[in-house]
Design a protein around this motif. Structure first.
Motif, PDB file in Angstrom:
ATOM      1  N   PRO A 164       4.698 -10.985  -8.454  1.00 40.96           N
ATOM      2  CA  PRO A 164       3.339 -11.613  -8.404  1.00 40.96           C
ATOM      3  C   PRO A 164       2.276 -10.845  -7.900  1.00 40.96           C
ATOM      4  O   PRO A 164       2.255  -9.737  -7.350  1.00 40.96           O
TER       5      PRO A 164
ATOM      6  N   GLY B 231      -0.591  -9.335  -5.547  1.00 44.00           N
ATOM      7  CA  GLY B 231      -0.537  -9.015  -4.227  1.00 44.00           C
ATOM      8  C   GLY B 231       0.751  -8.662  -3.445  1.00 44.00           C
ATOM      9  O   GLY B 231       0.737  -8.816  -2.177  1.00 44.00           O
TER      10      GLY B 231
ATOM     11  N   ALA C 288      -4.492  -2.073 -13.240  1.00 42.04           N
ATOM     12  CA  ALA C 288      -5.888  -1.458 -13.412  1.00 42.04           C
ATOM     13  C   ALA C 288      -6.340  -1.459 -14.576  1.00 42.04           C
ATOM     14  O   ALA C 288      -7.506  -1.580 -15.000  1.00 42.04           O
TER      15      ALA C 288
ATOM     16  N   ARG D 229      -7.387  -4.736 -15.692  1.00 41.42           N
ATOM     17  CA  ARG D 229      -8.709  -5.064 -14.885  1.00 41.42           C
ATOM     18  C   ARG D 229      -9.760  -4.260 -15.617  1.00 41.42           C
ATOM     19  O   ARG D 229     -11.269  -4.754 -15.816  1.00 41.42           O
TER      20      ARG D 229
ATOM     21  N   VAL E 273      -9.503 -11.538 -14.739  1.00 45.91           N
ATOM     22  CA  VAL E 273      -8.365 -10.646 -15.486  1.00 45.91           C
ATOM     23  C   VAL E 273      -7.325 -11.569 -16.192  1.00 45.91           C
ATOM     24  O   VAL E 273      -6.934 -11.147 -17.260  1.00 45.91           O
TER      25      VAL E 273
ATOM     26  N   ALA F 152      -5.659 -10.950 -19.981  1.00 39.70           N
ATOM     27  CA  ALA F 152      -4.401 -10.367 -20.013  1.00 39.70           C
ATOM     28  C   ALA F 152      -3.728 -11.215 -20.882  1.00 39.70           C
ATOM     29  O   ALA F 152      -2.342 -10.767 -21.248  1.00 39.70           O
TER      30      ALA F 152
ATOM     31  N   ILE G   2       6.679  -4.858 -17.055  1.00 35.93           N
ATOM     32  CA  ILE G   2       7.273  -3.507 -17.324  1.00 35.93           C
ATOM     33  C   ILE G   2       8.590  -3.654 -17.569  1.00 35.93           C
ATOM     34  O   ILE G   2       9.246  -2.845 -18.537  1.00 35.93           O
TER      35      ILE G   2
ATOM     36  N   ARG H  76      -3.866  -9.046   0.902  1.00 31.75           N
ATOM     37  CA  ARG H  76      -5.040  -8.736   0.127  1.00 31.75           C
ATOM     38  C   ARG H  76      -6.383  -8.818   0.939  1.00 31.75           C
ATOM     39  O   ARG H  76      -7.261  -8.186   0.634  1.00 31.75           O
TER      40      ARG H  76
ATOM     41  N   ARG I  42      -3.467 -17.431 -10.108  1.00 31.47           N
ATOM     42  CA  ARG I  42      -3.147 -16.136 -11.200  1.00 31.47           C
ATOM     43  C   ARG I  42      -1.697 -16.120 -11.328  1.00 31.47           C
ATOM     44  O   ARG I  42      -1.080 -15.810 -12.369  1.00 31.47           O
TER      45      ARG I  42
ATOM     46  N   ASP J 163      -0.091 -16.089 -14.899  1.00 37.75           N
ATOM     47  CA  ASP J 163       0.692 -15.128 -15.539  1.00 37.75           C
ATOM     48  C   ASP J 163       1.934 -15.385 -15.823  1.00 37.75           C
ATOM     49  O   ASP J 163       2.755 -14.802 -16.624  1.00 37.75           O
TER      50      ASP J 163
HETATM   51  O1  CDP Z   1      -2.654  -6.127  -7.554  1.00 35.07           O
HETATM   52  P1  CDP Z   1      -2.153  -7.414  -8.340  1.00 35.07           P
HETATM   53  O2  CDP Z   1      -1.020  -7.808  -7.918  1.00 35.07           O
HETATM   54  O3  CDP Z   1      -3.299  -8.461  -7.675  1.00 35.07           O
HETATM   55  O4  CDP Z   1      -2.631  -7.545  -9.707  1.00 35.07           O
HETATM   56  P2  CDP Z   1      -2.619  -6.161 -10.726  1.00 35.07           P
HETATM   57  O5  CDP Z   1      -1.299  -5.770 -10.936  1.00 35.07           O
HETATM   58  O6  CDP Z   1      -4.044  -5.463 -10.585  1.00 35.07           O
HETATM   59  O7  CDP Z   1      -3.032  -7.147 -12.091  1.00 35.07           O
HETATM   60  C1  CDP Z   1      -4.041  -8.019 -12.399  1.00 35.07           C
HETATM   61  C2  CDP Z   1      -3.645  -8.864 -13.580  1.00 35.07           C
HETATM   62  O8  CDP Z   1      -3.533  -8.026 -14.797  1.00 35.07           O
HETATM   63  C3  CDP Z   1      -2.430  -9.730 -13.310  1.00 35.07           C
HETATM   64  O9  CDP Z   1      -2.723 -10.896 -12.683  1.00 35.07           O
HETATM   65  C4  CDP Z   1      -2.057  -9.892 -14.813  1.00 35.07           C
HETATM   66  O10 CDP Z   1      -3.095 -11.301 -15.441  1.00 35.07           O
HETATM   67  C5  CDP Z   1      -2.505  -8.950 -15.623  1.00 35.07           C
HETATM   68  N1  CDP Z   1      -1.649  -7.861 -15.816  1.00 35.07           N
HETATM   69  C6  CDP Z   1      -0.386  -8.079 -16.735  1.00 35.07           C
HETATM   70  O11 CDP Z   1      -0.785  -9.134 -17.413  1.00 35.07           O
HETATM   71  N2  CDP Z   1       0.516  -7.278 -17.211  1.00 35.07           N
HETATM   72  C7  CDP Z   1       0.724  -6.193 -16.421  1.00 35.07           C
HETATM   73  N3  CDP Z   1       1.698  -5.269 -16.814  1.00 35.07           N
HETATM   74  C8  CDP Z   1      -0.097  -5.836 -15.550  1.00 35.07           C
HETATM   75  C9  CDP Z   1      -1.234  -6.891 -15.200  1.00 35.07           C
END
Ligand code: CDP
Length: 216
Positions: A10, A12, A35, A38, A93, A97, A126, A151, A174, A178
């Motif tokens: 999840p 952060g 990234a 984003r 984002v 996404a 992933i 964060r 988020r 997600d």
């Molecule tokens: O760093 P943080 O955990 O806040 O978020 P992030 O990894 O930068 O991802 C930002 C947003 O991109 C997530 O809340 C998802 O909505 C989306 N995301 C996704 O859908 N699939 C991924 N493989 C990575 C990010």
């Protein structure tokens, strides 16, 4: 020998910090897939393209050249690393996404990178989609309050204005978006090793992951 490591979890949870260090330790290319989502969000907002305008969004992405230099994300020659972490982008984002056509394009790019390099990738899908056959899959989590605290500190340290309670509510919102979206939602892969880092520091998490990797 090629090695692939997937880290999901999840918002952060510390995925990018940990993934970077695991990458250094095992000489892997680090790919921050969040990234990429984003960066797409930034460019769409700059061009006034909403998440509902699929054809414009697709056309926009098809004309983007996106790559990483060290850990910085470069899009059409511009380094977006500082802009991607702002609360404004964090708040928007997830809606971009969630779009199937956005995911198809970014997932393809991610898979292509992984074909050519030993990688550690962090994100949401992933272990379940992008690197289904990863050698190691980790699901990194922590209590929402802990994640918000970390964060908040990260943003303040970088000189970005932030309020703890807004960060906590963004993280909770988020996570919900997600994990409940239709396409490739955030979920722990059945074969992923779950690590709850609520009471662990960075080094302890990296050491634990390394232990799993060395053990095999
Ligand atoms: O760093 P943080 O955990 O806040 O978020 P992030 O990894 O930068 O991802 C930002 C947003 O991109 C997530 O809340 C998802 O909505 C989306 N995301 C996704 O859908 N699939 C991924 N493989 C990575 C990010």
């Amino acid at each position: 020998m090629k090695l692939t490591v997937a880290i999901d979890g999840p918002a952060g949870a510390g995925k990018s910090t940990i993934a970077k260090l695991v990458g250094k330790k095992f000489n892997l290319v680090y790919i921050n897939t969040g990234a990429m989502y984003r960066a797409v969000t930034i460019i769409a907002l700059r061009n006034g393209i909403t998440a509902e305008n699929i054809s414009k969004l697709c056309n926009m992405i098809d004309n983007l050249e996106m790559h990483f230099e060290d850990d910085n994300i470069i899009v059409n020659g511009e380094d977006l690393s500082n802009e991607i972490i702002t609360p404004e982008i964090s708040g928007k984002v997830s809606s971009y996404a969630a779009v199937l056509e956005v995911r198809e394009r970014l997932v393809n790019l991610q898979k292509k990178i992984a074909e050519n390099y030993s990688v550690v990738m962090d994100g949401r899908d992933i272990g379940t989609v992008v690197l289904k056959n990863a050698d190691f899959k980790f699901y990194l989590t922590a209590l929402p309050e802990k994640r918000a605290e970390r964060r908040y500190k990260e943003l303040i340290d970088k000189g970005i204005n932030a309020e703890y309670k807004n960060i906590l509510s963004d993280i909770i919102k988020r996570d919900y978006a997600d994990s409940h979206r239709e396409i490739d939602p955030l979920t722990k892969a059945v074969d992923a090793i779950e690590i709850d880092s609520s009471t662990m520091n960075i080094k302890e998490v990296v050491d634990l992951m390394a232990e799993y990797i060395y053990r095999r």
